[in-house]
Motif scaffolding. Structure first.
Motif, mmCIF file in Angstrom:
data_model
loop_
_atom_site.group_PDB
_atom_site.id
_atom_site.type_symbol
_atom_site.label_atom_id
_atom_site.label_comp_id
_atom_site.label_asym_id
_atom_site.label_seq_id
_atom_site.Cartn_x
_atom_site.Cartn_y
_atom_site.Cartn_z
ATOM 1 N N TYR A 25 0.800 -1.218 0.000
ATOM 2 C CA TYR A 25 0.000 0.000 0.000
ATOM 3 C C TYR A 25 0.838 1.276 0.000
ATOM 4 O O TYR A 25 0.575 2.188 -0.771
ATOM 5 N N LEU A 44 -8.115 -0.182 -11.463
ATOM 6 C CA LEU A 44 -8.666 1.127 -11.091
ATOM 7 C C LEU A 44 -9.800 1.535 -12.017
ATOM 8 O O LEU A 44 -10.817 2.073 -11.570
ATOM 9 N N TYR A 68 -19.285 13.310 -8.667
ATOM 10 C CA TYR A 68 -18.778 12.109 -8.011
ATOM 11 C C TYR A 68 -19.725 11.711 -6.895
ATOM 12 O O TYR A 68 -20.122 12.535 -6.087
ATOM 13 N N SER A 73 -16.066 8.228 -4.594
ATOM 14 C CA SER A 73 -15.123 9.091 -3.873
ATOM 15 C C SER A 73 -14.316 8.297 -2.855
ATOM 16 O O SER A 73 -13.105 8.486 -2.735
ATOM 17 N N SER A 76 -11.801 6.215 -4.704
ATOM 18 C CA SER A 76 -10.699 7.045 -5.201
ATOM 19 C C SER A 76 -9.718 7.409 -4.095
ATOM 20 O O SER A 76 -8.507 7.325 -4.282
ATOM 21 N N VAL A 77 -10.237 7.809 -2.946
ATOM 22 C CA VAL A 77 -9.367 8.171 -1.826
ATOM 23 C C VAL A 77 -8.599 6.943 -1.329
ATOM 24 O O VAL A 77 -7.410 7.024 -1.015
ATOM 25 N N THR A 79 -7.549 4.449 -2.982
ATOM 26 C CA THR A 79 -6.550 3.952 -3.928
ATOM 27 C C THR A 79 -5.503 4.992 -4.329
ATOM 28 O O THR A 79 -4.652 4.704 -5.173
ATOM 29 N N ILE A 80 -5.529 6.171 -3.721
ATOM 30 C CA ILE A 80 -4.528 7.200 -4.068
ATOM 31 C C ILE A 80 -3.121 6.735 -3.712
ATOM 32 O O ILE A 80 -2.223 6.753 -4.562
ATOM 33 N N LEU A 81 -2.905 6.328 -2.465
ATOM 34 C CA LEU A 81 -1.552 5.934 -2.045
ATOM 35 C C LEU A 81 -1.027 4.700 -2.767
ATOM 36 O O LEU A 81 0.128 4.704 -3.219
ATOM 37 N N THR A 83 -1.783 3.688 -5.711
ATOM 38 C CA THR A 83 -1.543 4.083 -7.099
ATOM 39 C C THR A 83 -0.250 4.876 -7.213
ATOM 40 O O THR A 83 0.550 4.648 -8.128
ATOM 41 N N LEU A 84 -0.033 5.782 -6.286
ATOM 42 C CA LEU A 84 1.214 6.541 -6.262
ATOM 43 C C LEU A 84 2.407 5.613 -6.039
ATOM 44 O O LEU A 84 3.433 5.733 -6.713
#
Length: 137
Positions: A25, A44, A68, A73, A76-77, A79-81, A83-84
């Motif tokens: 993660y 995603l 959204y 939402s 999305s929040v 999966t931000i970390l 994905t980065l």
């Protein structure tokens, strides 16, 4: 641990990439192969479509250009970390530092990162770790 190709010639299959994305993660070190990166991107997209459908069915939102819904939402929040992290590890695979992710803030930078995501990684070990494709025939 040596990586092995699956029946399609990829290092990871779809489910392995999803598990790896969530398992790692916030792991910003190491390297990610192209298959891991692109399967994560596919997951995603699929997750975004599914959550948009849920939002539309439950709340009447989710299919507008800026509209959204709550489920999308949260997805999305959440999966931000990862994905980065997968993106940075993909840059490490081509022997580039994760700071290159900052060029996403420009249109040209987005195109450059898209190209780099398609390029084969550095063969053998590099300064970011061992080759995720090592040991394959």
């Amino acid at each position: 641990m040596l990586a092995r190709k699956n029946s399609w010639g990829c290092v990871m299959d779809f489910w392995q990439a999803i598990v790896s994305g969530f398992k790692n993660y916030v792991v910003f070190g190491g390297r990610s192969s192209r298959s891991e990166y692109w399967y994560w991107v596919l997951a995603l997209w699929i997750g975004g479509i599914i959550t948009a459908i849920i939002d539309y069915a439950a709340f009447g939102t989710g299919f507008g250009a800026i509209d959204y819904g709550p489920v999308n939402s949260i997805f999305s929040v959440a999966t931000i970390l990862p994905t980065l992290a997968v993106g940075i590890r993909r840059l490490h695979d081509i022997d580039r530092t994760g700071w290159w992710m900052l060029i996403l803030l420009t249109l040209i930078g987005t195109l450059v990162l898209l190209y780099w995501a398609c390029v084969r990684g550095t063969p053998g070990a590099n300064r970011f770790g061992p080759d995720p494709l090592a040991g394959q025939t």
